[in-house]
Write an enzyme that holds these catalytic residues in place. Sequence first.
Site, PDB file in Angstrom:
ATOM      1  N   ASN A 122       0.873  -1.169   0.000  1.00  0.00           N
ATOM      2  CA  ASN A 122       0.000   0.000   0.000  1.00  0.00           C
ATOM      3  C   ASN A 122       0.912   1.222   0.000  1.00  0.00           C
ATOM      4  OD1 ASN A 122      -1.844   2.017   0.426  1.00  0.00           O
ATOM      5  ND2 ASN A 122      -2.777   1.106   2.238  1.00  0.00           N
ATOM      6  N   ARG A 142      -2.418  -2.164  -3.670  1.00  0.00           N
ATOM      7  CA  ARG A 142      -3.651  -1.414  -3.486  1.00  0.00           C
ATOM      8  C   ARG A 142      -3.603  -0.207  -4.425  1.00  0.00           C
ATOM      9  NH1 ARG A 142      -5.270   2.901   1.028  1.00  0.00           N
ATOM     10  NH2 ARG A 142      -7.403   3.140   0.382  1.00  0.00           N
ATOM     11  N   HIS A 184     -13.083   2.463  -0.394  1.00  0.00           N
ATOM     12  CA  HIS A 184     -13.094   1.404   0.627  1.00  0.00           C
ATOM     13  C   HIS A 184     -13.738   0.121   0.087  1.00  0.00           C
ATOM     14  CE1 HIS A 184     -13.295   4.766   3.890  1.00  0.00           C
ATOM     15  NE2 HIS A 184     -12.040   4.345   3.783  1.00  0.00           N
ATOM     16  N   ARG A 243     -12.521  15.083   7.617  1.00  0.00           N
ATOM     17  CA  ARG A 243     -13.233  15.501   6.389  1.00  0.00           C
ATOM     18  C   ARG A 243     -14.685  15.861   6.687  1.00  0.00           C
ATOM     19  NH1 ARG A 243     -11.613  10.235   3.073  1.00  0.00           N
ATOM     20  NH2 ARG A 243      -9.467  10.202   3.845  1.00  0.00           N
ATOM     21  N   GLY A 250     -15.584   1.729  14.150  1.00  0.00           N
ATOM     22  CA  GLY A 250     -16.711   0.796  14.041  1.00  0.00           C
ATOM     23  C   GLY A 250     -16.478  -0.485  14.830  1.00  0.00           C
ATOM     24  N   GLU A 284      -8.161  -5.483   4.942  1.00  0.00           N
ATOM     25  CA  GLU A 284      -7.982  -5.142   3.527  1.00  0.00           C
ATOM     26  C   GLU A 284      -6.769  -5.855   2.927  1.00  0.00           C
ATOM     27  OE1 GLU A 284      -8.793  -1.075   4.894  1.00  0.00           O
ATOM     28  OE2 GLU A 284      -9.557  -0.710   2.881  1.00  0.00           O
TER      29      GLU A 284
END
Length: 397
Positions: free
Chosen positions: A7, A91, A180, A241, A334, A385
């Site tokens: 990544n 990625r 995502h 953001r 989460g 991921e």
Amino acid sequence: MNILVINCGSSSLKYQLINSKSEEVLAKGLCERIGINGGAIIHQPADGEKIRWEKDMPDHTAAVKLMIESLMDEQTGVIHSLEEIDAVGHRIVHGGEKFSSSVLITDEVQREVEECCDLAPLHNPANLIGIRSCKEVMPNVPMVGVFDTAFHQTMPKKAYMYGLPYEYYEKHKVRRYGFHGTSHDFVSARAAQILGKDRKDLKIIVCHLGNGASVSAVKNGESVDTSMGLTPLEGLIMGTRSGDMDPAIISFISKKEQISAEEVIDICNKKSGVLGLSGGLSSDFRDLAESAEAGNESAKIALDTYAYRVGKYIGAYAAAMNGVDAIVFTAGAGENNSQVRQLIGQYIGFLGTNIDEEKNKLRGQEVILSNEGSKVVTMIVPTDEEMAIARETERLV
Ligand code: ADP
């Protein structure tokens, strides 16, 4: 098969070496401050100590070489030669409309990824540099590109079009793409497995709540809507953001503060979200939850506003799919932040989620939060991921 997952950012490179058969992470690490003074590699073999090695890396090729050195080092290494790396999975953030699934990287693919740089000027160029550097150091190893946008390419036109003149879509490909995707795909597939059902028979809402955050509606195994848009700025309020807002605010603030539109967008990306809402207190949900518990009003406002937005998206996506069977929480906040989940829970009870207070205190593990017999199952499914990229890479190689 040993798969190296990369990544690559503009000044950093994260990696994991994964054995695809046992799904064991053999080693992982991070090269930071590439091209800047004060560079370092942080490397951790599965059964060894994490080491930090200060070393300047003038460019990404130097970083790839340093990573390989660490992977093969007598003390910190887990392989003996390059032959033991069977494939590399990269990625890639933006695949535009061109890529609806992962691909083997060829010269043609690299050219097409380059064409998507306009759409993700901060990410795609860095991803390409990572690919080129790996090719330079490992010319004979097959490489696969896994795109953040690919899973959402199944969105119907009504979900991805903006209410703008159609010519902007035709001329400049201005539309919603979503991000995502690797996580939304991985997590919804795993949720179906846990429920012992076929994903094709389910309506799932995935809430990926990390620093960047997005919600997706996954109907019969396909993404039919997601909250991020042309760029990852749209949708939820995030760490830094703004998420959705009236586009007229940009020129309004630009005039009032005497700054350019680009500067306003930069503020929307880096100084807004829960960081901005909390008056600069923190973008980190741990800090905000602690401060809110201690009575800090701005932390409470930031968390409430954040949770309300997530709740509204869940309601919207239940409508988009004409129903919902499961709501899944994933990524940093989460998976780990029970206060955030509890606040969101206030808005979605009408769906029949019936979240158990005690179970909601659990974190970082697969768990069903709803009481038995609830109409809609809420659950935590940790995302991975890198593992998803390794699986895709193995499938293609
Ligand atoms: P990204 O990958 O987008 O950088 P992450 O998925 O790592 O982000 O999520 C980062 C967020 O998750 C942070 O706001 C952090 O506060 C929250 N988080 C991570 N671990 C915990 C924890 N143990 N308890 C509460 N919140 C956590």
